[in-house]
Each structure stands twice: as C-alpha cells, then as structure tokens.
Design an enzyme around this catalytic site. Sequence first.
Site: not given
Length: 377
Positions: A62, A179
């Site tokens: 990520a 997230y």
Amino acid sequence: MNNKFKPLFEEVELPNGVKIKNRFALAPLTHISSNDDGTTSEEEIDYMRQRSKDVGLAISAASNVNGVGKAFPGQPSIARDSDIEGLKKLAKAMKEHGAKALVQIHHGGAQSLPHLTPQGDVVAPSEIDLKSFGSKEAHHARPITDDEIEQTIKDFGEATRRAIEAGFDGVEIHGANHYLIHQFVSPYYNRRDDKWGKDKLLFAKRVVEEVLSTVNAYADDQFIVGYRFSPEEAESPRITMEITQSLIEMLREQSLDYLHVSLMDVHSKTREGKYQGEKRIDLLHQWIGGKMPLIGIGSIFTPEDALTAIQTGNIEFIALGREILLDYRFIEKIKDDRIKEIVNMYDPEREDRHDLPPKLWKQFDDGFYPLPRKDNK
C-alpha cells in the site's frame, strides 16, 4: 509438475485483453521497508523482485497518495513526483520475470499515524479515536472537510499518473481493511449527514472514476485497474454483505479489470443477515456475474489450499500473502514438483530468516501476523 496442479498455471485474460501468465497474485503486503521518507529502498527492491518472480500479477505494498494518509512506518510513497525515479526501479524489478506489476494506491484515513503525518493531523469521514498498526495508545482523527475530500480524490488520480510514468502495468485501488475508502463505505466510520454520508458509496465511486479518467488521459488500454475491498466488518454498525452487494453493483458498472476481496480465510462464511452462513466468495462471484475476474486470498499455505480455492470456480486468481513471505519459491516448487521442500511454517531459527527484510522479519518474530510457527509463539 504434477498434472493436478496445472489449473494453477492457466493463462487468464483480463477484460482489457491483457493476458496474465498464471492464476497466482502477489498480495499487497506491508513490508515496512521503504526509506523513512517513503522513497524506494534497495532492500525493498530486492524483496519485491524475489516475491514477484513467479506470480502472474504482482501488487506492491500500500502506497500513500498524500502525506496525511501515511499509515505505516516504512510505507512507500506515491504522493510526489520526486518518488517516480525510485518507483521506476521498483516496477522494473517486479516485471523482471514476466509478472504484471501493479502499485496499490492507498490512504490510511483514521488509521494514519499521527507521528507520520504533517503536524500530527489525521482525518477520517467522521470524528473517531482509535489505535492503529500496533500502537498502544489511541489517537484522534478529525472529520475530513469537503475541500479535502475533493483534493484526496485528485490525489488518487495523480498517484495513478505517477504509476503510469514509473512504468507500472496498473494500479490497485485500496478500498479494504479499514482504510479511508473502506471508512466512507462503513456506517461505523461514516456518520456524516452531507452527501458523502447520505450516499456511502459516493467517495469510492468518485475515486474509481478519477483513476479511470487519469488512465484514459495518460495510459494505453493495456493499463490494469483493480479494486480491493473487505466484504464485512466486525464493528457495529458495520459493513454487511448486503452493503457489499450494493458496492459490487456499483463497481460492475466501472471499467475495472478485476476485484480483489480481502479475507483471512478464502472459504469464510457470512456472519449475519439474510446471507448468514453462505460462503462469501460464492456470493461475490454471483454478484460479479462474470463481468471481471475476482482475486481471493486467505490462509493459503499449501499447493492443495491454492488448488481447492481455484477449483471452487468462484475466483480466477489466488493471492499469496503470508505463505509467499515464508517461502518465496512456493510457486517454483509446485511447478518443479518439489512440493515436499515447501516451507509453510515460520521458523525463528532459520539462518536465512525466510529471506525477509530485517524489519519485516522482526514483525514475524514478534508474532504480529497470525501464521503457523515452529515455536508456537
């Protein structure tokens, strides 16, 4: 190779016509090994070259699209044009043996860490206090403003442009694992009363549209765009499979090349509601309706685990996470009929330390990730 494992090595064609050499994907694994400023480290390049070697799709860790969204120490950045030079080296290393290399674009939202963000500023759809990434103390996240939302959407587009310029074959939009994009979908995190709260899929939709618009402007039609999501969450009120059905219906209308479901067990079942007890991947496959491939992940530690998952007929790719960290030659050993040599248990006494970067090895040794261990820690 034992013939029974041949289905794992079948070529798969994506909706945009790109052919992937096999059904294995490298999961976007948090390696915490980039330089402190988010630029690409040599250690990271070596690690990603190893883990990308035999997969068809290789997805990077990520990578934060702006400074406010940084959620891990040693997290890669794709937030600045100055990151591109290092990303070029990373893309080249990941593609070295024929994998299609993707960068996962990400914003931590409430999960971002104050000591890694400018002025300790952390934003979320709504105000919340929580712990993140091993922190012992909770931190505060303030509501993100409308102007900041619009800028963040543009940041996902700019991150996509940088991925294109760096030579990646595609991007994966990180809409999973609590997230920022996930948080907007979730009624637990998103308690807004404006348009972003009334339509909880709006932020995800706008990000996807921005990314696709950027691809249309800067890349050819071979550039891959995927989307990762979590189908349920434990919080209350929570994302349910009914909400995920609506998410899938929205994503089916976009020109995406695959979806990627984030699971701890690829065969896990729905926890509640009208679909309670049904396998999540069965439902997802039904809702996707053949529009695009689905990547599944979760507790794949043996070749038989991988084969069983593919043979369900409900996923086109199997992503390797913890197992490919334990043994980066996992796929090679299946192909060469050396299955007995596969390492599928963490051994703290191994001299090679499973060929992991030092910081990631320490995470394993400290028991940060659930996995089979020789020391039963």
